[in-house]
Design a protein around this motif. Sequence first.
Motif, PDB file in Angstrom:
ATOM      1  N   LYS A  65      -7.528   0.492  16.164  1.00 60.10           N
ATOM      2  CA  LYS A  65      -6.546   1.375  15.523  1.00 60.10           C
ATOM      3  C   LYS A  65      -6.298   2.551  16.445  1.00 60.10           C
ATOM      4  CE  LYS A  65      -6.893   2.564  11.149  1.00 60.10           C
ATOM      5  NZ  LYS A  65      -7.432   2.945   9.828  1.00 60.10           N
ATOM      6  N   GLU A 117      -3.052   5.759  17.567  1.00 63.11           N
ATOM      7  CA  GLU A 117      -1.758   6.366  17.318  1.00 63.11           C
ATOM      8  C   GLU A 117      -1.151   6.764  18.657  1.00 63.11           C
ATOM      9  OE1 GLU A 117      -0.486   9.838  14.405  1.00 63.11           O
ATOM     10  OE2 GLU A 117      -2.214   8.718  13.656  1.00 63.11           O
ATOM     11  N   ASN A 162       5.646   9.566  15.784  1.00 68.73           N
ATOM     12  CA  ASN A 162       4.278   9.059  15.732  1.00 68.73           C
ATOM     13  C   ASN A 162       4.299   7.616  15.283  1.00 68.73           C
ATOM     14  OD1 ASN A 162       3.256  11.462  16.513  1.00 68.73           O
ATOM     15  ND2 ASN A 162       2.268  11.971  14.590  1.00 68.73           N
ATOM     16  N   LYS A 204       1.631   4.525  14.307  1.00 71.21           N
ATOM     17  CA  LYS A 204       0.265   4.063  14.078  1.00 71.21           C
ATOM     18  C   LYS A 204       0.229   2.572  14.326  1.00 71.21           C
ATOM     19  CE  LYS A 204      -1.199   7.390  10.632  1.00 71.21           C
ATOM     20  NZ  LYS A 204      -0.556   7.907   9.460  1.00 71.21           N
ATOM     21  N   ARG A 256       2.510  -2.100  13.146  1.00 70.53           N
ATOM     22  CA  ARG A 256       2.880  -0.756  13.601  1.00 70.53           C
ATOM     23  C   ARG A 256       3.647  -0.091  12.472  1.00 70.53           C
ATOM     24  NH1 ARG A 256       5.211  -0.692  19.488  1.00 70.53           N
ATOM     25  NH2 ARG A 256       3.945   1.153  19.672  1.00 70.53           N
TER      26      ARG A 256
END
Length: 140
Positions: free
Chosen positions: A41, A43, A50, A52, A66
């Motif tokens: 995981k 970012e 942003n 993730k 995503r």
Amino acid sequence: MNKQVKVKLKTTIQQPNEQPEIYELWVTGTYIEKGESAYLKYEEVQDDKNIKTIVKMGETEALILRSGGINMRLPLVKETEQTGSYESEYGVLMVKTMTRKIMFEKNKQDGQFIVQYDLNVSGQSVGEYTLEFHYMEESQ
């Protein structure tokens, strides 16, 4: 088990008869093991958005999710065509992946996950993608 890791992602996009496009990204993320599954995981920021990312890594299949600036679901199963989705400002596009190669190696401190697949968006080939994830436990 969760641990902080440094992640290096190298993306190679090969279009027919063209030079490959290569992108590298270094981020700090988390490596997670739950039962038989392993996840990365992290970012990242792309165009001031942003994003993730969660990568479920396996020996024969994977899933890349995503969310945020980009919403995408990309299932990858070795030697099998899979359908996923990519959400853009123009709506949701259906994508198809045909995975040629998956390799997942993990050690105590680090590991690597490599997947190679053909990507089709709305029936059009957009190239052969190779994603190379290398992760290493951050020293305390």
